[in-house]
Motif scaffolding. Structure first.
Motif, PDB file in Angstrom:
ATOM      1  N   GLU A 152      10.322  14.876 -15.333  1.00 22.98           N
ATOM      2  CA  GLU A 152       9.175  15.728 -15.628  1.00 22.98           C
ATOM      3  C   GLU A 152       8.370  15.030 -16.707  1.00 22.98           C
ATOM      4  OE1 GLU A 152       8.619  20.008 -17.617  1.00 22.98           O
ATOM      5  OE2 GLU A 152      10.051  19.944 -15.965  1.00 22.98           O
ATOM      6  N   SER A 153       7.064  15.032 -16.520  1.00 23.26           N
ATOM      7  CA  SER A 153       6.175  14.376 -17.469  1.00 23.26           C
ATOM      8  C   SER A 153       5.740  15.360 -18.539  1.00 23.26           C
ATOM      9  CB  SER A 153       4.946  13.869 -16.716  1.00 23.26           C
ATOM     10  OG  SER A 153       3.962  13.476 -17.634  1.00 23.26           O
ATOM     11  N   ALA A 154       5.633  14.863 -19.773  1.00 24.05           N
ATOM     12  CA  ALA A 154       5.140  15.709 -20.860  1.00 24.05           C
ATOM     13  C   ALA A 154       3.656  15.494 -21.082  1.00 24.05           C
ATOM     14  CB  ALA A 154       5.913  15.420 -22.146  1.00 24.05           C
ATOM     15  N   ASP A 155       3.184  14.310 -20.785  1.00 23.88           N
ATOM     16  CA  ASP A 155       1.747  14.062 -20.837  1.00 23.88           C
ATOM     17  C   ASP A 155       1.408  12.931 -19.882  1.00 23.88           C
ATOM     18  OD1 ASP A 155       2.042  11.558 -22.102  1.00 23.88           O
ATOM     19  OD2 ASP A 155       1.817  12.422 -24.084  1.00 23.88           O
ATOM     20  N   LEU A 156       0.139  12.832 -19.571  1.00 24.73           N
ATOM     21  CA  LEU A 156      -0.280  11.922 -18.514  1.00 24.73           C
ATOM     22  C   LEU A 156      -1.650  11.366 -18.861  1.00 24.73           C
ATOM     23  CD1 LEU A 156       0.169  10.874 -15.555  1.00 24.73           C
ATOM     24  CD2 LEU A 156      -0.901  12.986 -14.783  1.00 24.73           C
ATOM     25  N   SER A 157      -1.837  10.071 -18.623  1.00 21.90           N
ATOM     26  CA  SER A 157      -3.149   9.447 -18.767  1.00 21.90           C
ATOM     27  C   SER A 157      -3.316   8.459 -17.623  1.00 21.90           C
ATOM     28  CB  SER A 157      -3.265   8.724 -20.113  1.00 21.90           C
ATOM     29  OG  SER A 157      -2.632   7.460 -20.053  1.00 21.90           O
ATOM     30  N   THR A 158      -4.490   7.847 -17.529  1.00 24.36           N
ATOM     31  CA  THR A 158      -4.686   6.848 -16.478  1.00 24.36           C
ATOM     32  C   THR A 158      -3.874   5.591 -16.782  1.00 24.36           C
ATOM     33  OG1 THR A 158      -6.670   6.077 -17.608  1.00 24.36           O
ATOM     34  CG2 THR A 158      -6.980   7.623 -15.785  1.00 24.36           C
ATOM     35  N   GLY A 159      -3.421   5.436 -18.015  1.00 25.07           N
ATOM     36  CA  GLY A 159      -2.658   4.241 -18.382  1.00 25.07           C
ATOM     37  C   GLY A 159      -1.163   4.410 -18.289  1.00 25.07           C
ATOM     38  N   GLY A 160      -0.683   5.666 -18.256  1.00 32.10           N
ATOM     39  CA  GLY A 160       0.756   5.868 -18.221  1.00 32.10           C
ATOM     40  C   GLY A 160       1.134   7.308 -18.486  1.00 32.10           C
ATOM     41  N   THR A 161       2.421   7.502 -18.774  1.00 36.15           N
ATOM     42  CA  THR A 161       2.935   8.852 -18.958  1.00 36.15           C
ATOM     43  C   THR A 161       4.176   8.813 -19.831  1.00 36.15           C
ATOM     44  OG1 THR A 161       3.622  10.857 -17.757  1.00 36.15           O
ATOM     45  CG2 THR A 161       4.395   8.755 -16.883  1.00 36.15           C
ATOM     46  N   PHE A 162       4.545   9.971 -20.365  1.00 30.33           N
ATOM     47  CA  PHE A 162       5.827  10.108 -21.048  1.00 30.33           C
ATOM     48  C   PHE A 162       6.736  10.917 -20.145  1.00 30.33           C
ATOM     49  CE2 PHE A 162       8.833  12.487 -23.711  1.00 30.33           C
ATOM     50  CZ  PHE A 162       9.476  11.422 -24.337  1.00 30.33           C
ATOM     51  N   LEU A 163       7.867  10.340 -19.771  1.00 33.45           N
ATOM     52  CA  LEU A 163       8.807  11.018 -18.887  1.00 33.45           C
ATOM     53  C   LEU A 163       9.951  11.583 -19.713  1.00 33.45           C
ATOM     54  CD1 LEU A 163       8.998   8.386 -16.001  1.00 33.45           C
ATOM     55  CD2 LEU A 163       7.614  10.480 -16.082  1.00 33.45           C
ATOM     56  N   LYS A 164      10.126  12.900 -19.642  1.00 37.72           N
ATOM     57  CA  LYS A 164      11.233  13.544 -20.349  1.00 37.72           C
ATOM     58  C   LYS A 164      12.507  13.292 -19.558  1.00 37.72           C
ATOM     59  CE  LYS A 164       9.093  17.654 -20.552  1.00 37.72           C
ATOM     60  NZ  LYS A 164       8.791  19.038 -20.956  1.00 37.72           N
ATOM     61  N   SER A 165      13.531  12.792 -20.239  1.00 36.58           N
ATOM     62  CA  SER A 165      14.767  12.487 -19.523  1.00 36.58           C
ATOM     63  C   SER A 165      15.896  12.184 -20.488  1.00 36.58           C
ATOM     64  CB  SER A 165      14.556  11.262 -18.624  1.00 36.58           C
ATOM     65  OG  SER A 165      15.759  10.921 -17.978  1.00 36.58           O
ATOM     66  N   ASP A 166      17.105  12.570 -20.089  1.00 36.02           N
ATOM     67  CA  ASP A 166      18.292  12.148 -20.836  1.00 36.02           C
ATOM     68  C   ASP A 166      18.811  10.837 -20.263  1.00 36.02           C
ATOM     69  OD1 ASP A 166      18.259  14.371 -22.525  1.00 36.02           O
ATOM     70  OD2 ASP A 166      19.298  15.580 -21.029  1.00 36.02           O
ATOM     71  N   LEU A 167      18.415  10.546 -19.026  1.00 39.20           N
ATOM     72  CA  LEU A 167      18.766   9.274 -18.391  1.00 39.20           C
ATOM     73  C   LEU A 167      17.665   8.292 -18.733  1.00 39.20           C
ATOM     74  CD1 LEU A 167      20.366   7.591 -16.192  1.00 39.20           C
ATOM     75  CD2 LEU A 167      18.578   8.341 -14.640  1.00 39.20           C
ATOM     76  N   LEU A 168      17.983   7.308 -19.543  1.00 45.17           N
ATOM     77  CA  LEU A 168      16.950   6.404 -20.047  1.00 45.17           C
ATOM     78  C   LEU A 168      17.144   4.998 -19.514  1.00 45.17           C
ATOM     79  CD1 LEU A 168      17.023   7.726 -23.704  1.00 45.17           C
ATOM     80  CD2 LEU A 168      15.341   8.260 -21.944  1.00 45.17           C
ATOM     81  N   LEU A 169      16.061   4.405 -19.071  1.00 46.43           N
ATOM     82  CA  LEU A 169      16.088   3.010 -18.654  1.00 46.43           C
ATOM     83  C   LEU A 169      15.830   2.148 -19.884  1.00 46.43           C
ATOM     84  CD1 LEU A 169      13.945   3.415 -15.412  1.00 46.43           C
ATOM     85  CD2 LEU A 169      16.425   3.401 -15.597  1.00 46.43           C
ATOM     86  N   GLU A 170      15.906   0.845 -19.727  1.00 51.77           N
ATOM     87  CA  GLU A 170      15.652  -0.060 -20.840  1.00 51.77           C
ATOM     88  C   GLU A 170      14.171  -0.415 -20.901  1.00 51.77           C
ATOM     89  OE1 GLU A 170      17.983  -0.996 -23.064  1.00 51.77           O
ATOM     90  OE2 GLU A 170      19.337   0.323 -21.958  1.00 51.77           O
ATOM     91  N   SER A 171      13.668  -0.698 -22.097  1.00 51.02           N
ATOM     92  CA  SER A 171      12.285  -1.166 -22.247  1.00 51.02           C
ATOM     93  C   SER A 171      12.084  -2.397 -21.381  1.00 51.02           C
ATOM     94  CB  SER A 171      11.996  -1.531 -23.705  1.00 51.02           C
ATOM     95  OG  SER A 171      11.919  -0.362 -24.467  1.00 51.02           O
ATOM     96  N   GLY A 172      10.949  -2.461 -20.698  1.00 52.50           N
ATOM     97  CA  GLY A 172      10.645  -3.602 -19.848  1.00 52.50           C
ATOM     98  C   GLY A 172      11.085  -3.432 -18.405  1.00 52.50           C
ATOM     99  N   GLU A 173      11.948  -2.440 -18.124  1.00 50.39           N
ATOM    100  CA  GLU A 173      12.381  -2.228 -16.737  1.00 50.39           C
ATOM    101  C   GLU A 173      11.217  -1.720 -15.893  1.00 50.39           C
ATOM    102  OE1 GLU A 173      16.151  -0.673 -15.251  1.00 50.39           O
ATOM    103  OE2 GLU A 173      16.764  -0.468 -17.346  1.00 50.39           O
ATOM    104  N   GLY A 196       8.310   6.243 -22.649  1.00 59.10           N
ATOM    105  CA  GLY A 196       6.892   6.001 -22.464  1.00 59.10           C
ATOM    106  C   GLY A 196       6.752   4.962 -21.373  1.00 59.10           C
ATOM    107  N   VAL A 197       6.013   5.302 -20.331  1.00 58.82           N
ATOM    108  CA  VAL A 197       5.904   4.442 -19.158  1.00 58.82           C
ATOM    109  C   VAL A 197       4.447   4.023 -18.983  1.00 58.82           C
ATOM    110  CG1 VAL A 197       6.143   4.423 -16.646  1.00 58.82           C
ATOM    111  CG2 VAL A 197       7.901   5.490 -18.036  1.00 58.82           C
ATOM    112  N   GLU A 198       4.241   2.741 -18.749  1.00 57.79           N
ATOM    113  CA  GLU A 198       2.897   2.197 -18.563  1.00 57.79           C
ATOM    114  C   GLU A 198       2.704   1.874 -17.084  1.00 57.79           C
ATOM    115  OE1 GLU A 198       0.381  -1.423 -20.603  1.00 57.79           O
ATOM    116  OE2 GLU A 198       2.535  -1.714 -20.306  1.00 57.79           O
ATOM    117  N   PHE A 199       1.604   2.368 -16.500  1.00 51.52           N
ATOM    118  CA  PHE A 199       1.300   2.018 -15.111  1.00 51.52           C
ATOM    119  C   PHE A 199       0.845   0.562 -15.083  1.00 51.52           C
ATOM    120  CE2 PHE A 199      -0.128   6.675 -14.856  1.00 51.52           C
ATOM    121  CZ  PHE A 199       1.151   7.099 -14.525  1.00 51.52           C
TER     122      PHE A 199
END
Length: 115
Positions: free
Chosen positions: A38-59, A95-98
């Motif tokens: 589930e996203s907490a916020d959204l922009s044309t550049g990316g989003t913040f994904l709420k999660s307890d399952l976390l990937l590594e930076s750069g993935e 924090g995820v970047e498109f």
């Protein structure tokens, strides 16, 4: 002191963001396993994904999400940063970047965010 300047610059965003709840479907770079966020916020550049399952930076990951009466948007993305230990009133997540998105999806997202 330079402290207030630091706070201001840390809070500046490159893209206008909307706080809203959007369901994201994700697959990792290998296309294995479907994840739901589930996203907490959204922009044309990316989003913040709420999660307890976390990937590594750069993935890298592939994302799909719906806006505007079921319009599905597809994007390639990468994890820009991870919040493993949230403070009070914060969520764990990423924090995820498109990194790429079809032009028509980009336009639909911009329309949705400016509506």
């Amino acid at each position: 002191s330079t402290f207030p300047m630091l706070i201001m610059s840390a809070d500046q965003r490159r893209f206008e963001r909307k706080s809203l709840s959007v369901q994201f479907h994700a697959r990792d770079a290998q296309g294995v396993g479907q994840l739901f966020f589930e996203s907490a916020d959204l922009s044309t550049g990316g989003t913040f994904l709420k999660s307890d399952l976390l990937l590594e930076s750069g993935e890298s990951l592939s994302l799909e999400f719906q806006v505007l009466q079921g319009r599905v948007i597809r994007a390639q993305a990468r994890v820009a940063w991870v919040r493993r230990f949230p403070g009070p009133n914060e969520s764990a997540g990423m924090g995820v970047e498109f990194t790429s998105m079809p032009d028509t999806d980009q336009e639909a997202l911009e329309t949705f965010l400016t509506a």
